[in-house]
Design a protein around this motif. Sequence first.
Motif, short mmCIF file in Angstrom:
data_model
loop_
_atom_site.label_atom_id
_atom_site.label_comp_id
_atom_site.label_asym_id
_atom_site.label_seq_id
_atom_site.Cartn_x
_atom_site.Cartn_y
_atom_site.Cartn_z
N GLU A 7 11.62 12.81 -9.42
CA GLU A 7 11.23 11.94 -10.53
C GLU A 7 9.95 11.17 -10.19
OE1 GLU A 7 15.53 12.78 -10.85
OE2 GLU A 7 14.31 12.01 -9.22
N PHE A 8 9.88 10.64 -8.99
CA PHE A 8 8.66 9.92 -8.59
C PHE A 8 7.50 10.90 -8.39
CE2 PHE A 8 5.60 8.19 -5.63
CZ PHE A 8 5.39 6.92 -6.11
N GLN A 9 7.75 11.95 -7.66
CA GLN A 9 6.70 12.92 -7.34
C GLN A 9 6.10 13.56 -8.58
OE1 GLN A 9 5.44 13.67 -4.21
NE2 GLN A 9 6.66 11.95 -3.50
N ASN A 10 6.91 13.80 -9.61
CA ASN A 10 6.45 14.50 -10.81
C ASN A 10 6.06 13.57 -11.96
OD1 ASN A 10 6.89 17.00 -9.55
ND2 ASN A 10 9.05 16.92 -10.12
N ALA A 11 6.16 12.27 -11.76
CA ALA A 11 5.83 11.33 -12.83
C ALA A 11 4.34 11.41 -13.16
CB ALA A 11 6.19 9.91 -12.42
N LYS A 12 4.03 11.33 -14.44
CA LYS A 12 2.63 11.36 -14.88
C LYS A 12 1.90 10.10 -14.43
CE LYS A 12 1.79 13.19 -18.86
NZ LYS A 12 1.61 13.49 -20.29
N PHE A 13 2.57 8.96 -14.53
CA PHE A 13 2.02 7.68 -14.10
C PHE A 13 3.07 6.93 -13.31
CE2 PHE A 13 -0.26 8.66 -18.05
CZ PHE A 13 -1.55 8.67 -17.56
N ASN A 47 -6.61 6.54 1.91
CA ASN A 47 -7.37 7.41 1.01
C ASN A 47 -7.33 8.83 1.55
OD1 ASN A 47 -9.04 8.49 -0.90
ND2 ASN A 47 -10.83 7.29 -0.34
N PRO A 48 -6.38 9.63 1.08
CA PRO A 48 -5.41 9.34 0.03
C PRO A 48 -4.18 8.64 0.60
CG PRO A 48 -5.16 11.61 0.71
CD PRO A 48 -6.33 11.04 1.51
N ALA A 49 -3.47 7.92 -0.26
CA ALA A 49 -2.21 7.27 0.12
C ALA A 49 -1.11 8.31 0.19
CB ALA A 49 -1.85 6.21 -0.91
N PRO A 50 -0.13 8.11 1.05
CA PRO A 50 1.00 9.05 1.10
C PRO A 50 1.70 9.19 -0.25
CG PRO A 50 1.04 7.58 2.99
CD PRO A 50 -0.03 7.07 2.08
N TYR A 51 1.79 8.09 -1.01
CA TYR A 51 2.42 8.10 -2.33
C TYR A 51 1.49 7.41 -3.32
CZ TYR A 51 6.49 9.28 0.42
OH TYR A 51 7.34 9.89 1.29
N LYS A 52 1.10 8.13 -4.35
CA LYS A 52 0.14 7.61 -5.32
C LYS A 52 0.83 6.76 -6.39
CE LYS A 52 -3.44 8.98 -8.61
NZ LYS A 52 -4.35 7.97 -8.20
N ILE A 53 0.26 5.57 -6.62
CA ILE A 53 0.63 4.78 -7.79
C ILE A 53 -0.65 4.51 -8.57
CG2 ILE A 53 2.70 3.77 -6.80
CD1 ILE A 53 1.14 1.18 -6.37
N HIS A 54 -0.51 4.17 -9.84
CA HIS A 54 -1.67 3.91 -10.70
C HIS A 54 -1.92 2.44 -10.93
CE1 HIS A 54 -0.59 8.08 -11.60
NE2 HIS A 54 -1.88 8.24 -11.84
N LEU A 55 -0.82 1.65 -10.95
CA LEU A 55 -0.94 0.26 -11.36
C LEU A 55 0.13 -0.59 -10.69
CD1 LEU A 55 -2.25 -1.80 -13.41
CD2 LEU A 55 -0.51 -1.05 -15.04
#
Length: 159
Positions: A7-13, A47-55
Amino acid sequence: QALKTPEFQNAKFRIVLCHTVEHGNTNCTDYDVQNIRHIVNDAFSGNPAPYKIHLWLAGHIHRYARTVPYTNTLKLVDNFKRVLRLDGCNRGYVTVVNDGPGFGKLDWSAIKLHVQNDCLEITAMNDKGEIFDHFSIDQAGEITELPVDLEILTERIDN
């Protein structure tokens, strides 16, 4: 463990809502910040982070501020000295700190978050509904500035 889920890995945002920011203050003694940094720094920094967040949405300091990813640039309502040092140079996401009563030019602000197919649209408004910050973040993390009613944001670069 939640960061490893499909769910986290495939989330659009990916959006974090937290009482305070994870960035350290100027003397790095704030307990909340130290504790949050200990929990999330390895996951969301780099850069890059192990886990990407947008906000990352926060409050705590009662003054509106927004970071510019991978820089030490802040967009502020007023250039206050008590702000946490929101060092975004090692973070690839936007941090928005909402305003609250008792400090600075605003005593109240609201954040409206609109999730669209291709972007997050963030609108910050004062108590009269006037927009003073408005931008979007696409899936790659690119920011687009959008029109505002009030030109009250200034930029500050922390060294």
